[in-house]
Design a protein around this motif. Sequence first.
Motif: not given
Length: 246
Positions: A98-106
């Motif tokens: 999610l971090k690498e593909n969406e720049n998403y970090v919960p």
Amino acid sequence: MTNSNKPEVLAIIPARGGSKGLPRKNVLPLLGHPLIAYSIKAALESSVVTRTIVSTDDSEIADVSKKYGAELPFIRPAEFAQDLSTDLEVFKHAIQWLKENENYVPDYIVQLRPTSPVRPKGIIDTCFNKMKDNQGDSLRILTDSPLTPYKMWQLNEDGTEMKPLLYLEDNKEPYNSPRQILPKTYWQIGTLDIIKTSCITELNSMSGKTIIPYYITPDYAIDIDDIGSFEKAAQAIETNECIRFS
């Protein structure tokens, strides 16, 4: 990561296709709905969960999960879907993808195992608030231990000698003591876990250092691993105030 005051809380439902004890259990119908649907519903009904995904290696589980409202941003690689694959491996993969593909970090992760569908209404929100109020690294669900570990034993390699699993400082022989005077113990179950994302990514742990407990009665404490526990879960959902389909 969100810039608002509300933390980003990602629910991850891990569901691999292989299951030896009860084949295809994640998609077996439980009171008319696939088993995994109960975990998806629990996440979607929560007021604190901001995103719900399923991590699976199985196309049928993926299709069913999408039907019930979960996201399937990736298919889990086979190397993380083996009998001995650990939660840590599975969750590190999801967070990294999610971090690498969406720049998403919960900020937080909620683990919802499909095999523990018997959940009291509102339990995710209640547990999340308890963990935050007590500044925990994680929270786990406990119930009464069915047996006392102070009467459990280990054997040496050739099985010729035994020694206690646990000792007590003030009781040299707890295994010879009445159960009533031994310390109260609890059993962790799979209803849900809540973990700070940083515990997984920085501490390489699914729990961290400060683990907050949340107790539920044995009526709700059902982890499915065979047809008997599957039927028991159905009965519990019907007779208790649980997250269920109307």
